[in-house]
Design a protein around this motif. Structure first.
Motif, PDB file in Angstrom:
ATOM      1  N   ALA A   3       1.281  -1.353   0.274  1.00 56.57           N
ATOM      2  CA  ALA A   3      -0.412  -0.217   0.004  1.00 56.57           C
ATOM      3  C   ALA A   3       0.863   1.227   0.033  1.00 56.57           C
ATOM      4  CB  ALA A   3      -0.930   0.078   0.980  1.00 56.57           C
ATOM      5  N   VAL A   4       0.915   2.138  -1.148  1.00 59.70           N
ATOM      6  CA  VAL A   4       1.489   2.930  -1.405  1.00 59.70           C
ATOM      7  C   VAL A   4       0.791   4.605  -0.876  1.00 59.70           C
ATOM      8  CG1 VAL A   4       3.003   4.731  -2.935  1.00 59.70           C
ATOM      9  CG2 VAL A   4       2.993   2.259  -2.723  1.00 59.70           C
ATOM     10  N   THR A  40     -13.063   5.455  -5.053  1.00 58.58           N
ATOM     11  CA  THR A  40     -13.435   6.176  -3.427  1.00 58.58           C
ATOM     12  C   THR A  40     -14.322   4.941  -3.237  1.00 58.58           C
ATOM     13  OG1 THR A  40     -14.167   8.140  -4.659  1.00 58.58           O
ATOM     14  CG2 THR A  40     -14.332   7.222  -2.086  1.00 58.58           C
ATOM     15  N   GLU A  41     -12.980   4.439  -1.828  1.00 57.94           N
ATOM     16  CA  GLU A  41     -12.850   2.838  -0.918  1.00 57.94           C
ATOM     17  C   GLU A  41     -12.187   3.499   0.068  1.00 57.94           C
ATOM     18  OE1 GLU A  41     -11.604  -0.515  -2.668  1.00 57.94           O
ATOM     19  OE2 GLU A  41      -9.984  -0.113  -3.248  1.00 57.94           O
ATOM     20  N   CYS A  42     -12.427   3.211   1.218  1.00 56.12           N
ATOM     21  CA  CYS A  42     -12.135   2.904   2.639  1.00 56.12           C
ATOM     22  C   CYS A  42     -10.944   4.851   2.497  1.00 56.12           C
ATOM     23  CB  CYS A  42     -10.488   1.781   2.358  1.00 56.12           C
ATOM     24  SG  CYS A  42     -10.350   0.048   1.439  1.00 56.12           S
ATOM     25  N   GLY A  43     -12.142   5.663   2.667  1.00 58.61           N
ATOM     26  CA  GLY A  43     -12.447   6.638   2.522  1.00 58.61           C
ATOM     27  C   GLY A  43     -10.602   7.654   2.450  1.00 58.61           C
ATOM     28  N   SER A  44     -10.918   6.866   0.801  1.00 60.17           N
ATOM     29  CA  SER A  44      -9.752   6.810   0.126  1.00 60.17           C
ATOM     30  C   SER A  44      -9.767   6.775  -1.074  1.00 60.17           C
ATOM     31  CB  SER A  44      -8.412   5.904  -0.139  1.00 60.17           C
ATOM     32  OG  SER A  44      -7.426   6.802   1.674  1.00 60.17           O
ATOM     33  N   LEU A  45      -9.254   7.836  -1.252  1.00 60.12           N
ATOM     34  CA  LEU A  45      -8.721   8.148  -3.965  1.00 60.12           C
ATOM     35  C   LEU A  45      -8.178   6.586  -3.881  1.00 60.12           C
ATOM     36  CD1 LEU A  45      -9.217  11.504  -5.231  1.00 60.12           C
ATOM     37  CD2 LEU A  45     -10.861  10.004  -5.249  1.00 60.12           C
ATOM     38  N   THR A  46      -8.405   5.127  -4.697  1.00 61.68           N
ATOM     39  CA  THR A  46      -7.300   4.287  -4.683  1.00 61.68           C
ATOM     40  C   THR A  46      -7.034   3.546  -6.215  1.00 61.68           C
ATOM     41  OG1 THR A  46      -9.001   2.891  -4.201  1.00 61.68           O
ATOM     42  CG2 THR A  46      -7.865   3.521  -2.395  1.00 61.68           C
ATOM     43  N   ALA A  47      -6.171   3.270  -6.370  1.00 58.15           N
ATOM     44  CA  ALA A  47      -5.538   2.555  -7.689  1.00 58.15           C
ATOM     45  C   ALA A  47      -4.676   1.798  -7.321  1.00 58.15           C
ATOM     46  CB  ALA A  47      -4.924   4.153  -8.452  1.00 58.15           C
ATOM     47  N   LYS A  48      -5.072   0.616  -8.805  1.00 60.12           N
ATOM     48  CA  LYS A  48      -4.311  -0.703  -8.520  1.00 60.12           C
ATOM     49  C   LYS A  48      -3.299  -0.256  -9.893  1.00 60.12           C
ATOM     50  CE  LYS A  48      -7.741  -3.611  -6.343  1.00 60.12           C
ATOM     51  NZ  LYS A  48      -8.495  -4.677  -6.408  1.00 60.12           N
ATOM     52  N   PRO A  61      -5.579   9.541   1.022  1.00 64.31           N
ATOM     53  CA  PRO A  61      -6.449   9.377   2.054  1.00 64.31           C
ATOM     54  C   PRO A  61      -7.885  11.195   1.458  1.00 64.31           C
ATOM     55  CG  PRO A  61      -4.847   9.404   3.181  1.00 64.31           C
ATOM     56  CD  PRO A  61      -4.567   9.409   1.781  1.00 64.31           C
ATOM     57  N   GLN A  62      -9.195  10.857   1.985  1.00 60.99           N
ATOM     58  CA  GLN A  62      -9.498  12.353   1.726  1.00 60.99           C
ATOM     59  C   GLN A  62     -10.438  12.799   3.197  1.00 60.99           C
ATOM     60  OE1 GLN A  62      -9.940  13.204  -1.784  1.00 60.99           O
ATOM     61  NE2 GLN A  62      -8.601  12.152  -1.485  1.00 60.99           N
ATOM     62  N   SER A  63      -9.804  12.125   3.724  1.00 60.37           N
ATOM     63  CA  SER A  63      -9.970  12.766   4.842  1.00 60.37           C
ATOM     64  C   SER A  63      -9.012  13.903   4.999  1.00 60.37           C
ATOM     65  CB  SER A  63      -9.809  12.161   6.201  1.00 60.37           C
ATOM     66  OG  SER A  63      -8.976  11.285   6.884  1.00 60.37           O
ATOM     67  N   PHE A  64      -8.889  14.984   6.338  1.00 62.40           N
ATOM     68  CA  PHE A  64      -7.916  16.007   6.369  1.00 62.40           C
ATOM     69  C   PHE A  64      -6.716  14.826   6.886  1.00 62.40           C
ATOM     70  CE2 PHE A  64     -11.105  18.503   5.450  1.00 62.40           C
ATOM     71  CZ  PHE A  64     -10.757  19.238   4.492  1.00 62.40           C
ATOM     72  N   VAL A  72      -5.989   4.890   6.056  1.00 61.38           N
ATOM     73  CA  VAL A  72      -5.226   4.091   5.890  1.00 61.38           C
ATOM     74  C   VAL A  72      -5.015   3.119   6.969  1.00 61.38           C
ATOM     75  CG1 VAL A  72      -2.399   4.507   6.555  1.00 61.38           C
ATOM     76  CG2 VAL A  72      -3.326   5.415   5.987  1.00 61.38           C
ATOM     77  N   LYS A  73      -5.816   2.864   7.799  1.00 60.06           N
ATOM     78  CA  LYS A  73      -5.609   1.472   8.657  1.00 60.06           C
ATOM     79  C   LYS A  73      -7.573   0.713   7.261  1.00 60.06           C
ATOM     80  CE  LYS A  73      -7.459  -0.337  12.964  1.00 60.06           C
ATOM     81  NZ  LYS A  73      -7.757  -0.476  14.459  1.00 60.06           N
ATOM     82  N   GLN A  74      -7.993   1.488   7.198  1.00 59.86           N
ATOM     83  CA  GLN A  74      -9.227   0.929   6.359  1.00 59.86           C
ATOM     84  C   GLN A  74      -8.630   0.082   5.393  1.00 59.86           C
ATOM     85  OE1 GLN A  74     -12.407   3.202   5.334  1.00 59.86           O
ATOM     86  NE2 GLN A  74     -12.856   3.814   7.185  1.00 59.86           N
ATOM     87  N   VAL A  75      -7.231   0.486   4.404  1.00 59.20           N
ATOM     88  CA  VAL A  75      -6.757   0.410   3.475  1.00 59.20           C
ATOM     89  C   VAL A  75      -5.745  -0.694   3.745  1.00 59.20           C
ATOM     90  CG1 VAL A  75      -5.622   0.962   1.634  1.00 59.20           C
ATOM     91  CG2 VAL A  75      -6.863   2.810   1.709  1.00 59.20           C
ATOM     92  N   LEU A  76      -5.600  -1.246   4.539  1.00 58.98           N
ATOM     93  CA  LEU A  76      -4.235  -2.212   4.956  1.00 58.98           C
ATOM     94  C   LEU A  76      -5.451  -3.093   5.378  1.00 58.98           C
ATOM     95  CD1 LEU A  76      -1.848  -0.816   7.476  1.00 58.98           C
ATOM     96  CD2 LEU A  76      -1.994  -1.043   4.829  1.00 58.98           C
ATOM     97  N   SER A  77      -6.697  -3.068   6.384  1.00 55.93           N
ATOM     98  CA  SER A  77      -7.383  -3.875   6.704  1.00 55.93           C
ATOM     99  C   SER A  77      -7.830  -4.764   5.288  1.00 55.93           C
ATOM    100  CB  SER A  77      -8.988  -3.295   7.125  1.00 55.93           C
ATOM    101  OG  SER A  77      -9.716  -4.776   7.749  1.00 55.93           O
ATOM    102  N   THR A  78      -8.475  -3.566   4.020  1.00 49.38           N
ATOM    103  CA  THR A  78      -9.107  -4.116   3.368  1.00 49.38           C
ATOM    104  C   THR A  78      -8.094  -5.231   2.564  1.00 49.38           C
ATOM    105  OG1 THR A  78     -10.517  -1.920   2.726  1.00 49.38           O
ATOM    106  CG2 THR A  78      -9.802  -3.669   0.900  1.00 49.38           C
TER     107      THR A  78
END
Length: 185
Positions: A3-4, A40-48, A61-64, A72-78
């Protein structure tokens, strides 16, 4: 898989600030990897993407910044990743402007985005790619320095630094942390 994660603040008003160095580096890496689809997933914009045969998920992450640990925790968990497979790209006051440094672990040095990640993950043991922004001039408050639009001549330097940070991430994934630390410590 890695995860970057690039740290920054969402919204156009923050796009050209020092605090968005992480977002800028992720955007550059995505362009280098010909990424065309963000979701949009895990409170972030993501791309593979793939780097040297290794799968990576890029995240912004799309939070402040100060509460980026949750996404970040959600991305790692997902993606079922442990913190040792996390690379965080962020601005760093303690690194000279224009310099890029790599390290694993350590404290947060007052960086609220890193503090949030450390708190949510309950560890400091993840890879950091630090984009140096230097200290504010004179008595300028840190918050004003990191959140102010960067002047044109300084923006060119910051963009070049973020390009290098993208290259550093690519190097880490292809060659490992030890080699990267020898080159960018």
């Amino acid at each position: 898989m890695y995860a970057v994660v690039g740290l920054g603040n969402p919204g156009e008003e923050y796009a050209h600030t020092r605090h968005n160095a992480g977002f800028m580096a992720i955007d550059r890496l995505a362009a280098d990897l010909s990424v065309r689809y963000w979701k949009t997933e895990c409170g972030s914009l993501t791309a593979k993407a793939t780097i040297g045969g290794e799968d990576v998920v890029l995240a912004k992450p799309q939070s402040f910044m100060n509460v980026s640990g949750g996404p970040v925790k959600q991305v790692l968990s997902t993606y079922r990743l442990k913190p040792d497979r996390l690379i965080v790209v962020h601005d760093d006051l303690e690194t000279p402007a224009g310099a890029v440094r790599v390290k694993k672990g350590g404290g947060h040095a007052g960086h609220n985005g890193l503090r949030s990640i450390c708190d949510k993950l309950c560890t400091h043991d993840f890879i950091r790619v630090r984009c140096g922004i230097g200290r504010p001039p004179g008595k300028m408050p840190v918050a004003k320095f990191v959140l102010a639009d960067v002047r044109k001549r300084d923006l060119e330097e910051l963009e070049a630094e973020c390009d290098e940070a993208a290259q550093v991430v690519d190097f880490i994934v292809r060659n490992g942390l030890d080699k990267a630390q020898r080159r960018w410590s």
